[in-house]
Design a protein around this motif. Structure first.
Motif, PDB file in Angstrom:
ATOM      1  N   GLU A  22       0.802  -1.218   0.000  1.00  0.00           N
ATOM      2  CA  GLU A  22       0.000   0.000   0.000  1.00  0.00           C
ATOM      3  C   GLU A  22       0.836   1.270   0.000  1.00  0.00           C
ATOM      4  O   GLU A  22       0.289   2.374   0.117  1.00  0.00           O
ATOM      5  N   PHE A  23       2.151   1.133  -0.129  1.00  0.00           N
ATOM      6  CA  PHE A  23       3.011   2.315  -0.189  1.00  0.00           C
ATOM      7  C   PHE A  23       3.587   2.534  -1.584  1.00  0.00           C
ATOM      8  O   PHE A  23       4.143   3.591  -1.859  1.00  0.00           O
ATOM      9  N   SER A  24       3.496   1.540  -2.446  1.00  0.00           N
ATOM     10  CA  SER A  24       3.921   1.725  -3.836  1.00  0.00           C
ATOM     11  C   SER A  24       2.720   2.165  -4.652  1.00  0.00           C
ATOM     12  O   SER A  24       1.580   1.821  -4.340  1.00  0.00           O
ATOM     13  N   LEU A  25       2.949   2.922  -5.723  1.00  0.00           N
ATOM     14  CA  LEU A  25       1.818   3.482  -6.469  1.00  0.00           C
ATOM     15  C   LEU A  25       2.128   3.575  -7.950  1.00  0.00           C
ATOM     16  O   LEU A  25       3.281   3.567  -8.385  1.00  0.00           O
ATOM     17  N   HIS A  58      -3.610   8.993  -8.978  1.00  0.00           N
ATOM     18  CA  HIS A  58      -2.779   8.026  -8.269  1.00  0.00           C
ATOM     19  C   HIS A  58      -3.613   6.865  -7.740  1.00  0.00           C
ATOM     20  O   HIS A  58      -4.690   7.077  -7.178  1.00  0.00           O
ATOM     21  N   TRP A  71      -2.624   3.507  -5.313  1.00  0.00           N
ATOM     22  CA  TRP A  71      -1.586   2.768  -4.592  1.00  0.00           C
ATOM     23  C   TRP A  71      -1.831   1.251  -4.647  1.00  0.00           C
ATOM     24  O   TRP A  71      -0.890   0.496  -4.782  1.00  0.00           O
ATOM     25  N   GLU A  72      -3.093   0.864  -4.541  1.00  0.00           N
ATOM     26  CA  GLU A  72      -3.385  -0.564  -4.501  1.00  0.00           C
ATOM     27  C   GLU A  72      -4.840  -0.796  -4.894  1.00  0.00           C
ATOM     28  O   GLU A  72      -5.736  -0.003  -4.563  1.00  0.00           O
TER      29      GLU A  72
END
Length: 774
Positions: free
Chosen positions: A672-675, A767, A769-770
């Motif tokens: 949940e921190f990569s986007l 954006h 993220w997930e």
């Protein structure tokens, strides 16, 4: 080392003030001070002078991490002391994507109220705080270690290159170091002078804890070490300790509130810093990485030799983080400490050294994260210098020789030291680390046979050097080094490194805003577009140098290369060299005219003031590029172990297909921190084609703090009409994840999700993220 006794200075309060008056009492007190006292006063004065002289000339940058201290306070005052979420007197402040500012912001309150926003005042406030460290080092050496040259600790700290540079900035790491030094000082005074100093210890420790994010681990680890090391003394003074714990509970309230407000902030911080702890590697690998980084944080190679690990803006070229000429004295001091760990002060100093890398090792050792190590290094060096000078100074009387211990025991102990040292040396890779450890091992062995050397040398010497001569020589030497470092940094510092851009010194804050103001005064009708790519957080720096929002647009000329934006003769771009070269080569532009150049310190162009026009072929080029970006990209992603075909909007990841394929995978990587973000498309379209029918009950999506209108199209097969569902949601910093359920389970072979942000008209960047299907 014998147990130190509390000093008994002559206090002004002990003089007959009623008879001779307070001023006479103070004069008499000062008149009774010895040479060491006056050398200490001179050392503090020199320390302050070498920090304040040319304060805005070196370091040559004024970094966003400095500007944000005062700017955050200015914005807090404007919001009536509430953070953006409405919390009164927030514990920590955001610096970019994470919370790592705290007390350092509040320290700027009074200077801001009195003087307004000023780079000189912002840095000067930090300099005054660092005086705590300069003072604490001297007091520890005098009152605890009874060092004859205790004032030298202040000068040794002052000439430590890493401290010389950072104590002239407003980086919060300098203030943390000052408060941490104060914590050590008050703790040792608690241990050797009065239990009441424990209250000041906790107060100073809290200041360190709230000053800098690594302190959130360093301070508790140090407290654990001190608790275990001196538990008998704490138990003996348990009444005072219990009262101090009540104070500690009060001091912890702001942190507990912060943790309640932002429960995931610590993990997010590690992720943003790219810590190996959040990587998908095994636990043994993580432990190995941690131990490797931790050991490097204690390595003489890192501290005493010039390195390329730290960024140029954190280095003084060719100096090393600590002067290498002081290393032999530091080894002497460490040997003396290790030879008598029964002494609480020795244990405390050792434990401080061991505690300081614990936080930085979670990510990677860098000078800002371990800067406080300069404090124990200065103490060890001063202890080593005293020991070295003792070999030259004639003792006032012969010392009786202690009865030697058993030679067999002494031999066994010496062999154990040698074997242990040799074993550790075997695993070390850097030559300086090996040499340092071998020297330390030999010194420890020699100390085991000290009484034999005493018997051999326990006779009057025909010569000696007085302590006064040694003290004055040492002061003159250290003072000269201080003055030279100031001269060198002011004269040569601007040319030490020639990478003045984003990856280097980020030079220009003091120069470019003055140039823009002057240009606007001469050309008030011009619209200025100022590049953000010369430094981090340029919007923060710009707001710092202007009372209100800056009267120009912060944007890159790249925006006018990507899309056709308004451009007329009244538009002036302020570009960095890379942007200027790109503009010169860009066929969409013509008639480039450079009106002004602001140079770097080496004379090369640093900022270009440029006018330009669109070329006749610009429209055709824009249309072709837009058509290329509007086409959906295709690749495969893994969802619940299945390879799923995906078609998606063009992403900000690069033009090549491999970069696009890797970017869309970030939406389904369960992180949940990569986007992934669109290049310009709104909505963000994701079309999934499953290898076999799949039942969908709902989905969850992480969108940050955006507003989302989500359309979900569910296809039973390629030829069927879709079932269409719409969902609305608002994300937030505290709750960026939205979850939706379908009215009933749906079996699909194809699923299309369109996320539209009604508050962000195209072109914009959407954006995600997930995305998780249920």
């Amino acid at each position: 080392m014998t147990t130190p006794q509390a000093p008994e200075p002559v206090l002004a309060s002990s003089l007959p003030e009623k008879k001779i008056g307070k001023s006479a009492a103070l004069f008499r007190y000062l008149a009774q001070q010895d040479l060491a006292f006056w050398l200490f006063i001179l050392a503090l004065g020199l320390y302050l002078a070498t920090r304040l002289i040319g304060l805005t000339r070196f370091p040559i940058y004024f970094f966003t991490d400095e500007a944000i201290q005062t700017q955050s306070m200015a914005e807090l005052i404007a919001r009536h002391y509430q953070d953006p979420n409405g919390f009164l007197f927030p514990t920590y402040f955001r610096n970019g994507d994470y919370f790592n500012l705290g007390l350092s912001v509040y320290l700027q309150w009074l200077p801001l109220i009195i003087f307004g926003k000023s780079a000189l005042v912002t840095r000067g406030t930090s300099v005054l705080v660092t005086l705590i460290a300069a003072f604490a080092v001297g007091i520890i050496l005098r009152n605890v270690f009874k060092n004859k040259y205790w004032w030298a600790g202040t000068l040794l700290l002052s000439i430590t290159p890493a401290w010389f540079l950072h104590s002239r900035t407003a980086f919060e790491t300098a203030e943390f170091t000052a408060f941490y030094a104060g914590t050590l000082c008050f703790y040792l005074l608690y241990r050797y002078k009065s239990p009441k100093y424990l209250y000041l210890t906790f107060l100073c420790a809290a200041c360190a804890f709230y000053s800098y994010s690594p302190g959130q681990l360093i301070v508790p680890v140090t407290a654990i070490f001190f608790t275990l090391s001196d538990w008998r003394y704490h138990w003996k003074n348990r009444n005072t300790a219990l009262k101090a714990l009540l104070l500690l509970a009060i001091l912890a309230v702001p942190y507990l509130r912060y943790r309640q407000e932002y429960p995931g902030a610590a993990y997010a911080h590690l992720y943003i810093l790219d810590s190996y702890l959040v990587e998908n590697i095994s636990l043994p690998e993580k432990i190995g990485r941690y131990l490797s980084e931790y050991a490097f944080g204690l390595s003489p190679t890192y501290w005493y030799l010039p390195n390329n690990r730290d960024l140029p803006r954190h280095l003084m070229k060719n100096y090393g983080q600590i002067l290498i000429v002081t290393l032999p004295f530091a080894i002497l001091g460490l040997a003396k400490i290790l030879s008598n760990l029964r002494e609480a002060a020795n244990r405390a100093l050792l434990f401080v050294c061991l505690a300081l890398p614990v936080s930085a090792a979670l990510v990677a050792i860098s000078i800002t994260r371990v800067l406080a190590f300069v404090v124990p290094a200065a103490l060890l060096t001063a202890i080593g210098i005293e020991r070295f000078f003792d070999w030259f100074a004639q003792p006032p009387q012969l010392q009786p020789v202690e009865k030697p211990k058993s030679s067999a025991e002494r031999l066994i102990f010496s062999l154990l030291i040698l074997c242990g040292g040799a074993l550790i040396v075997f695993f070390l890779e850097q030559p300086l680390d090996r040499i340092s450890l071998l020297a330390l091992t030999l010194l420890l062995v020699l100390q085991n046979w000290t009484d034999y050397f005493k018997r051999a040398t326990n006779r009057p010497r025909a010569w000696f050097v007085s302590q006064t001569v040694l003290a004055l020589t040492l002061f003159a030497t250290l003072a000269s080094v201080n003055v030279y470092m100031l001269y060198d940094s002011l004269k040569n510092g601007p040319l030490w490194y020639e990478d003045y851009g984003m990856g280097g010194l980020q030079y220009g804050a003091f120069q470019i805003f003055d140039a823009i103001k002057a240009y606007q005064q001469a050309h008030p009708e011009q619209k200025i577009i100022f590049s953000p790519d010369w430094a981090n957080g340029t919007d923060v720096v710009a707001r710092f140098f202007y009372k209100e929002f800056p009267p120009f647009e912060i944007a890159s000329v790249a925006g006018h290369i990507t899309a056709k934006l308004p451009l007329d003769d009244n538009t002036v771009f302020v570009m960095i060299p890379a942007e200027y070269e790109a503009a010169v080569q860009e066929p969409k532009f013509t008639d480039l005219r450079v009106e002004k150049i602001v140079p770097y310190p080496n004379g090369q162009p640093g900022f270009y003031f440029v006018r330009l026009k669109y070329s006749a072929q610009a429209d055709e080029l824009f249309a072709a590029e837009k058509a290329f970006r509007e086409a959906l990209r295709e690749s495969y992603v893994t969802i619940d172990g299945q390879a799923v075909k995906v078609r998606h909007s063009y992403l900000e990841a690069g033009d090549d297909e491999e970069a696009q394929k890797e970017a869309i995978k970030l939406v389904f990587d369960k992180d949940e921190f990569s986007l992934a973000k669109t290049f310009e498309a709104n909505p963000f379209i994701i079309e999934l084609i499953f290898p076999a029918p799949r039942t969908i009950n709902g989905f969850a999506i992480v969108i940050g703090s955006a507003q989302a209108q989500i359309t979900l199209k569910c296809y039973a097969d390629e030829n069927s009409q879709p079932l269409i569902y719409t969902f609305d949601g608002q994300g937030s910093i505290a709750q960026p994840k939205l979850s939706f359920d379908l009215p009933a389970p749906v079996t699909v072979t194809k699923l299309t999700l369109e996320m539209f942000d009604p508050k962000a008209p195209s072109p914009t960047k959407i954006h995600i993220w997930e995305l998780e299907l249920r």
